[in-house]
Structure formats: structure tokens, C-alpha cells
Design an enzyme around this catalytic site. Sequence first.
Site, PDB file in Angstrom:
ATOM      1  N   CYS A  60       0.934  -1.297  -0.111  1.00 38.47           N
ATOM      2  CA  CYS A  60       0.077   0.064   0.052  1.00 38.47           C
ATOM      3  C   CYS A  60       0.836   1.207   0.027  1.00 38.47           C
ATOM      4  O   CYS A  60       0.345   2.379  -0.496  1.00 38.47           O
ATOM      5  CB  CYS A  60      -1.077   0.077   1.121  1.00 38.47           C
ATOM      6  N   ALA A  61       1.949   1.210   0.443  1.00 32.46           N
ATOM      7  CA  ALA A  61       3.019   2.549   0.334  1.00 32.46           C
ATOM      8  C   ALA A  61       3.665   2.653  -0.916  1.00 32.46           C
ATOM      9  O   ALA A  61       4.248   3.531  -0.957  1.00 32.46           O
ATOM     10  CB  ALA A  61       4.047   2.127   1.457  1.00 32.46           C
TER      11      ALA A  61
END
Length: 357
Positions: A144-145
Site C-alpha cells: 500500500c505504500a
Amino acid sequence: MPAILSVGTASLPYKVKQEEVCRYVKQLFEHSFPHIDRLLTIFDNGEIQSRFFAQPLDWYQKDHSFSEKNDVYIESAVHYGCEAIQNCLQNDLFLEKPIAYEEVEAIFYISTTGIATPSVEARIMNRLPFSPYTKRIPIWGLGCAGGVAGLARAYEYCLAFPNATVLVIAAEFCSLTFQPHDRSKSNMIGTSLFADGVACLCVAGDGTIDARIRPRIVATQSIFMPHSEEVMGWDIRDEGLFVIFSKNIPSLIQAWLQPNVEAFLQKNGLAMNDIRHFIAHPGGKKVIMAYQEALKIGEQKTKISFDILRNFGNMSSATVYFVLEQFMKQPIPKGDYGLMVALGPGFSAEFTLLHWE
């Protein structure tokens, strides 16, 4: 300072209502969990209404090998990656004129939900008329980063080469990682949250930016929490990718995020009160609420992130680009600051400070 010129997203074919997924999961897992109805409340409590998948829902009811799912990943990433790129380079909401493929000097490709060698951006270059001299930078494993991290790497490239125009493509097909025989709570939580999505950003150095007011990239920061591999990620087995998803993520955010955000802003002469626009990756309802608690911000600053979560679910790295697109559609005054934030496996955080000018 390099600037974000444009955003483009792809339209995936299968929109699924949350209640449809809930019914399917109940049918699949009701013999494995004695209190299945109690567990299924996560589908309502997360407040996601709909998500988009690369395949129809009945496709996921059948067993598929890792290689079969990965073939679908590659095919989907190339097809919808091309669509997102075209929508980015020809987006008349953000651009005075289309950007030619030949003007793109480098392509950063971000993903964590499938593997390919040659990597996906190479396959895209066989579909679209990019220069054969275009640099390719595939980045895998940031979860997700990855969206904010990919933007940061593009920013650094454009600092080094001020006349460059580059693309960042985030392509995630989380639905293809679903494991119908994984009876873990992590799998059920992931099934209630994750979706498919593809988005593309165009970033340019000072030498190629026109006079429009745009979000310019002031600074970036990566932060790593040592010995936190079990917070989130994949357990890679013969059947494919099995989700690791700790229930402690919201409490980790509350304890760990605030001092790191404050230090990053202070380094750039700012405080959280100076940030008018909070462009956060919406990992889930509890994650958004943890942002609010940790950073002492109101619901209004997380509204767009919540709207994207509600209508698209968590598309891993691509999600924050959907959020950014909505901010860029708004008439944001010159001089406003924005903060992009995303959390990912490691456990890690990525920050990007934006200034509209």
C-alpha cells in the site's frame, strides 16, 4: 520543484457490491467458522459499498493455480495499464495539450500483487509508442505504500534531470490473491477490504512545467519500523500469495505515525496546522480513524480518502492516486500545502509534501 502534471485511472470491468461479496464469503466459510455471522460484520463495519475486480465474481469461486492467477495479473496489468497511461497523457482536465509518448523519459512501475519478467512496463511499451530509449524502473513489494514511494522516486529523478517527463504506474489486482481455502481471519479481513485498481501519474521537472497552478513536490520521506515483518505483507506459498494483516495496525498508527509526521513537517518548517489537504491512502475505516486520532485532524480532511474507500475499496498502491485525482480536480488556492501519506509492509510509511503553485 518537480510537479505532478496529470493523473489517469483505468475503469475495471466488474463492479461488485459489498453485500454480494459478503454472501459469497459466508457460503464459502460458514463450515469453518462456528460464529460466521459475527465475523461477517466486518463487511458492514468497514463501510465499503462497492469494489471493482478484474474478473467476474463467479471466477473466484473456482480453484486457480498460482501460475493461472499470475497470467491473469500480467494480462490485466498490461491492458489496464495502457488505459491509465492514455487517460493520464490525454487528460484535458489537467493538461493544456496531450503529452506525446515520445516525451516520456522514464517509467516507474509499482505493484505487489503479481510478478513478471520482462516486467509489465516493458510489455506496455510493446503496445504503446514510447521511445525505445525510455528508462524502465519496476518496483515490487512496497504494498500500500508503493504509490507514494513511486511518486517520491519520480520526484528524485526529475530533480536530477529537470527537463524530464516521467510516468508512475501503480497496478494492483488484489482480488487475484484471494485464497478460497485459507480459513484465517487475515484472509477474511483482506476479502472485506481489497480490490483491483490501476492508475498513472505524470511528473515533470522544472524545465517542462507550464504556468498552471499545480501540486509541486517539496520533499519526501521514507520511514521503516525495524523487525515488523509480521504487521502486513504476503506469505508466499505454492498456491500463491497469502495475506498477512495484523489487527494491531490502527494502534501502531496512533503510537508511531504522529511523531514521524511532526518531525518530517518540522524539517520543512511546517506543522500539521499548515497542511490544508491530507491525501492519505485509505487502508480501511479503522486506518482512517487512526489517522484522525494520531494527527488530531477532523473528518473533513479525510473525506476524499473515505469516499474512495467507500466506492473502490483498498486497491493497495493505486488507491492514493485515486485520492490525489479528486484533490487535483478541485480549485485549490495557490500557496496551499498538502501531505500525501501511505503505510505499507516493512512496517513502513511514505510521506510526500506538496505545495500548490
